[in-house]
Design an enzyme around this catalytic site. Sequence first.
Site, PDB file in Angstrom:
ATOM      1  N   PHE C 239      34.550  38.661  33.511  1.00  0.00           N
ATOM      2  CA  PHE C 239      35.610  38.026  32.728  1.00  0.00           C
ATOM      3  C   PHE C 239      36.560  39.034  32.115  1.00  0.00           C
ATOM      4  O   PHE C 239      37.236  38.746  31.137  1.00  0.00           O
ATOM      5  CB  PHE C 239      35.017  37.112  31.631  1.00  0.00           C
ATOM      6  CG  PHE C 239      33.905  36.241  32.139  1.00  0.00           C
ATOM      7  CD1 PHE C 239      34.142  35.314  33.144  1.00  0.00           C
ATOM      8  CD2 PHE C 239      32.623  36.358  31.646  1.00  0.00           C
ATOM      9  CE1 PHE C 239      33.113  34.524  33.642  1.00  0.00           C
ATOM     10  CE2 PHE C 239      31.591  35.567  32.131  1.00  0.00           C
ATOM     11  CZ  PHE C 239      31.841  34.648  33.136  1.00  0.00           C
ATOM     12  N   GLY C 467      30.508  36.421  40.477  1.00  0.00           N
ATOM     13  CA  GLY C 467      30.253  34.986  40.416  1.00  0.00           C
ATOM     14  C   GLY C 467      31.318  34.186  41.122  1.00  0.00           C
ATOM     15  O   GLY C 467      31.152  33.003  41.409  1.00  0.00           O
ATOM     16  N   ASN C 632      37.593  29.058  50.429  1.00  0.00           N
ATOM     17  CA  ASN C 632      36.360  28.287  50.429  1.00  0.00           C
ATOM     18  C   ASN C 632      36.416  27.260  49.296  1.00  0.00           C
ATOM     19  O   ASN C 632      36.236  27.598  48.130  1.00  0.00           O
ATOM     20  CB  ASN C 632      35.156  29.227  50.247  1.00  0.00           C
ATOM     21  CG  ASN C 632      33.831  28.483  50.268  1.00  0.00           C
ATOM     22  OD1 ASN C 632      33.729  27.337  49.818  1.00  0.00           O
ATOM     23  ND2 ASN C 632      32.807  29.133  50.772  1.00  0.00           N
ATOM     24  N   GLN C 639      35.199  27.799  40.578  1.00  0.00           N
ATOM     25  CA  GLN C 639      36.043  28.646  39.732  1.00  0.00           C
ATOM     26  C   GLN C 639      36.886  27.796  38.792  1.00  0.00           C
ATOM     27  O   GLN C 639      37.042  28.115  37.621  1.00  0.00           O
ATOM     28  CB  GLN C 639      36.968  29.511  40.594  1.00  0.00           C
ATOM     29  CG  GLN C 639      36.266  30.688  41.239  1.00  0.00           C
ATOM     30  CD  GLN C 639      35.695  31.623  40.208  1.00  0.00           C
ATOM     31  OE1 GLN C 639      36.416  32.268  39.461  1.00  0.00           O
ATOM     32  NE2 GLN C 639      34.389  31.679  40.128  1.00  0.00           N
ATOM     33  N   VAL C 704      42.507  32.055  41.672  1.00  0.00           N
ATOM     34  CA  VAL C 704      42.018  30.797  41.098  1.00  0.00           C
ATOM     35  C   VAL C 704      41.096  31.008  39.893  1.00  0.00           C
ATOM     36  O   VAL C 704      40.716  30.052  39.232  1.00  0.00           O
ATOM     37  CB  VAL C 704      41.251  29.975  42.158  1.00  0.00           C
ATOM     38  CG1 VAL C 704      42.179  29.605  43.304  1.00  0.00           C
ATOM     39  CG2 VAL C 704      40.035  30.727  42.684  1.00  0.00           C
ATOM     40  N   GLY C 705      40.753  32.252  39.605  1.00  0.00           N
ATOM     41  CA  GLY C 705      39.730  32.504  38.592  1.00  0.00           C
ATOM     42  C   GLY C 705      40.172  32.212  37.177  1.00  0.00           C
ATOM     43  O   GLY C 705      39.359  31.873  36.330  1.00  0.00           O
ATOM     44  N   GLU C 706      41.433  32.362  36.891  1.00  0.00           N
ATOM     45  CA  GLU C 706      41.874  32.285  35.504  1.00  0.00           C
ATOM     46  C   GLU C 706      42.712  31.043  35.234  1.00  0.00           C
ATOM     47  O   GLU C 706      42.871  30.610  34.102  1.00  0.00           O
ATOM     48  CB  GLU C 706      42.648  33.563  35.149  1.00  0.00           C
ATOM     49  CG  GLU C 706      41.772  34.760  35.488  1.00  0.00           C
ATOM     50  CD  GLU C 706      42.378  36.126  35.251  1.00  0.00           C
ATOM     51  OE1 GLU C 706      42.325  36.579  34.113  1.00  0.00           O
ATOM     52  OE2 GLU C 706      42.874  36.742  36.217  1.00  0.00           O
TER      53      GLU C 706
END
Lengths: 352, 164, 746
Positions: C239, C467, C632, C639, C704-706
């Site tokens: 993070f 992750g 994916n 996410q 796409v993580g945030e």
Amino acid sequence: MKRFEYIRATSVAEATSAAMEQNAVFLAGGTNLVDLMKVGVSRPDRVIDISGLAELARVEFLPNGGVRIGALVLNTDLAYHPQFSRDYPSVAEALLSAASGQLRNAATAGGNILQKTRCSYFFDLASACNKRQPGAGCDARDGENHGLAILGWSLSCIATHPSDFAVPMVALDAVVEIDGISGHREVLLDAFYTLPGDYPERETVLQPGELVVAIRLPPEAKTFAQHSRYLKLRDRTSFAFALVSVAASLVVEEGMIRDARIALGGVALKPWRARAAETRLKGQVCSDTLFREAAEVALADARPSGNNAAKIELSRRLVVRALRVAEAGNTDQPRSLPGSVFAEQPKVSANG
Amino acid sequence: MIIRIELNEKPCSIEVDDPRVTLLDLLRERLNLTGTKKGCDRGQCGACTVLVDGRRINSCLTLAFSVDGRSVTTVEGLAKGGKLHPIQEVFISRDALQCGFCTPGQLMSAVGLANEMPLRNDPEQIREAMSGNLCRCGAYQGIVEAIMDYHGALSTDGATHETI
Amino acid sequence: MRGRHGSSVGQPLTRLDGHLKVTGAAVYAADNNPPGMLHAVMATSDIANGKVASLEIEAAKRHPGVVEVMTPDNRPPIADPAGPDAPFGWRLDVLQSDIVHYAKQPIAVVIATSLEAATEGAALLAPRYEEHSPVADFDTAETFAATAAGVFGPARDEMGNVETELHAATFRLDEVYDTPAQYHNPMEPHAIVASWDGDELTVDTPSQGLIMAQRRISDLFGIPLENIHVRSPFLGGGFGNKGFLAGPQILGILAARLVGKPVKLVMRRDQMYGPLGHRGRTQQRFQLGLDDDSKLVALNHTIKAATSIFDEFVEPAGKISQTLYASRAIATDHQAVPMHIGTPGFMRAPGEASGSAALEIAMDEAAFARGLDPLEFRLNNYAEVEPISGKPFSSKELRACYTQGAARFGWADRPLLPRQMRNEAGLLVGWGVGTATFPTLMFNGQARAVLTADGAATVETAAADMGQGAWTSFAQIAADSLGLSLDKVEFRAGSSKFPDAGIAGGSAHTATAGSAIHAAGRDLIAKLAAIAARDERSALHGTGNKDIVARDGRLYLREDEDRSDSYIDILGRAGLGEIRSDSKVGPDDPIRSDYAMHAHGAVFAEVLVDPELGQVRVSRLVGAFAAGAIINPRLVRSQYYGGMIWGLSFALHEEALIDHRSGRILNADLAGYHVPVNADVVSLEALIVDEYDPHVNALGAKGVGELGITGTVGAIANAVWHATGVRVRRYPIKITDLIDQPGRSI
Ligand SMILES: Cc1cc2nc3c(=O)[nH]c(=O)nc-3n(C[C@H](O)[C@H](O)[C@H](O)COP(=O)(O)OP(=O)(O)OC[C@H]3O[C@@H](n4cnc5c(N)ncnc54)[C@H](O)[C@@H]3O)c2cc1C
Ligand code: SF4
Ligand code: FES
Ligand code: FES
């Protein structure tokens, strides 16, 4: 953690005599003690592991109609005990609203009522705390205290007691059975706890070496079985200590309150029994107005110990709500979110 | 003191010279069973969850001496003979994990909770029962779905996640 | 590259590392126990300002098992940790002196034969201090004009003339919003196992940027890069705070050097509230001006953000105001508030999270004041080009996000006025919306692909899986780029022995490492095609400049698929054991400067609020996100869920409470510092909105993580208002905020 001598007690007598040593402590589930030892708040020289004392791990239903909970009965076992949870639903609900599944599997009845305050200055060794170190001062007084006491506090300590279990137990007149080398004695749970006064380092009347062997509920406690609830306000849906909690138990006959019990959690250094409010309710017909009056009475002596005046109003509202849901009665179906305001389907009037 | 436990169904005895050793540190640092994780060391996160006599507990708050004579199951004991335990299968298929650090604790908790309470077909009950296992990655929804799958009852309410 | 039939990319594969993670076999840093290893435990400061006057070193050493105590006096020498090589010049606290600038700053390290002994040894140090009163109250602390927003951004920026526009506006809103200090708290605490062998060093430590970590160690210790091996196959969450090596990780290496044995140092949870960075406290003022048509004419965003007294990192909360909504004039200004705290830094969606949290409430307030539905108001101020730069977007399907999300949520039924909805249990129900956005970044990255004579390949890059699913999605990209099925490709990552994958941060890891993998595969196929084209025995002979397709271990001539040849045969005939290609990608592609690149989304929240008691529960979150090509969908959805839960956490839970007298954080744990538990997350939906982007990178993929955090925070805050009619302008929104509002409480 300081190195200590580990003794595994095989009998109550052995435990109590081993505990006469200076700086000895009992270890039950360890969920509070081991934590405090890691933080350094507790630095015992001798740890007496009582967790193997099977005779203290029993729930006994007494011939007189009461129940005797061995000090080592696990929180989970008590909460899911079929007869116990039927007879004392508010106690079961309080147990299940506390901590987490894992912790409840280790936590014992005795350890639970004896857990220490969660005041953050108590845990922070660098802060002044009269409870940790008598006479040092109290950094909570002018510090972060929005969650601290509104009842029964003194200038020397404004902490609260964190137990959920103890709240309905105080409401239902639980009695603590104590063994020590000088014999057996019994104290009402309400009187077992001491208020901070000038000696905040003390929390209970337990003398050095004394062991809690059981906690008893008197026969009349189960007369409330139909109308007993525990509600716990918290800043997340689960796994959080109470901001305020209320145990409310009623005996209702045709809308008339025959008997009433109210205790508040998270408001004082002990579960706060609201006897005057109970008196106000008895013999009256259930109504919102009545419940509000009772709540006023219950909080009549409350005053902020710091930046926590909001807790007083919140407590009043929670008393009203708890009485309302207690009146509505218990269901057979266990609640998915025990003690939560999101657990039920209350009838709520607009703007309370 | 020599601690004798049944560890993942095998007898295990180990000499421990220090009473301060927790069950978690015994497993991780002295028995090299590192599947069980330490997230907080204070009972606040659930990463260290193992079963003792079939019940889930926080191994970080349990002294190793206290579990002498008892049986301990860790994440390493779930799969048998190279075959995954069903809960492990559904955790993968439901993507109930991201970084995987909380996962061993989640799995042990998921297995253990059924021994505590009668389960209903109710995701809310699972959510509450799993609330002692923090997941900072936020895999909660997959975790609940996986456990519902595992306990043989997929609910309708709440589980809005479409299987892909 | 869009997912196509038969390819790996676009398929919702389950995690390839799932098996390792569910069996406990995935090895995280602290799981390493090399022979002869000692345990190190840090002692950290109890004061926030002053110096360490004395330590009871002898008492600690007398404790059985304690081997050594490392203090500034005996700490092995290293280069200046705040020297020119330091990332952004940020200093590391690695026992360079006895001066203390914040609570939990490392002041010594105790090394012992057991963890228990090291822990008690650290406690026995019983430090005494010369303490000065710290600057610990954000509200009363002095400020200065920040030199940058974050690390790159201009501290102040203006487009148009905000003052004039505000003056001329028909409607003005002027409100202040507060966001708290938040800590990353990955479930895995920072840990390092360091082993020296002469001048060679092996470290196991979680890192979002392995090669950067390797370089940093090389600079600090003055040893060549090739002598340093950093391993980080799995991170238990990052993070942002495992991006750069932190002081405690360096201390682990120093401790190992000092005692000449392998050392494991694992941070205690409470110690993670000091030297690791955090999301800084902000106070944000919004002045919005609207014209008669309720279009924004002025957006003035002034940010006050905490920083440490020795380094500057100011939460770049203003960024979002420059890119999200159209306005005739926009101004942002960042002020720094130096305090005795550890320096803030990047935390999941740095800038956008805090900025969006405030901006989305301001937009909601403005919409309501104008009698408009908040979604309609946002559409009314839709940016067709990036507002601050005037550049076109490389792609932007935000409208589709609004539409699809609203439809799924049932937004059309929302009453305009607050406090109109109740559920059957009598709880207040509220609905809110927020816009999600995060820039599409890209860093420098490299990868290597090797195809062997047996027709199998290995692909290597020093990528990190924290992750997000790198082990899986990168293998998918590798397989596709090489025209192989997944089982024919071995994907290797998580070690500094592999080519630099850049940093797994800024939601740019797929763009960076994924593109590098893609390029390595593509180049390798080109080499292979060239070999075939030169080979008379190949069916592809003479196809030199023709289009070749790689699929299932064969090359096909696109215009005539009957002409094909297998990898095995091509290499076999050429007598080659293997061929390889090394790729290098970077952000300097000129096309990137022609376009504004952002991912977008719309988040809809439903909350339940107890009408008398103020406890809030988020009962439903629906997000619709457009982030280009999806490698994916299963992992991407996870996410988004994670991001949305972070949004929920921001809105209702997270807050570090600092004692204004001592500067110590009072809830430096996971019981008092709340993050959501399972019971807080009732129903999440993440819709993946189609978006085609030919410009961002070869994959067409945005991060796409945030994204999921942004938008969600405001959507929940707005839903709480919609449920209760009480507007809370500080995060997290707590019970007492709803009860304790004089005259306006619920
Ligand atoms: C993260 C976390 C969250 C929690 N949340 C909650 C919550 O929401 N609500 C709540 O009520 N509690 C909560 N708890 C506290 C938990 O319920 C207590 O730690 C537990 O009940 C203590 O029981 P134990 O058997 O583990 O006690 P121990 O830790 O073994 O002992 C506690 C204390 O009691 C003494 N003691 C124990 N047994 C006896 C005895 N028979 N006679 C005399 N002295 C004795 C010990 O010496 C020690 O001082 C939480 C704890 C944690 C760690
Ligand atoms: S309130 Fe009580 S426990 Fe808290 S710091 Fe003051 S004296 Fe200590
Ligand atoms: S490590 Fe045991 S609960 Fe967190
Ligand atoms: S999967 Fe990362 S903390 Fe749960």
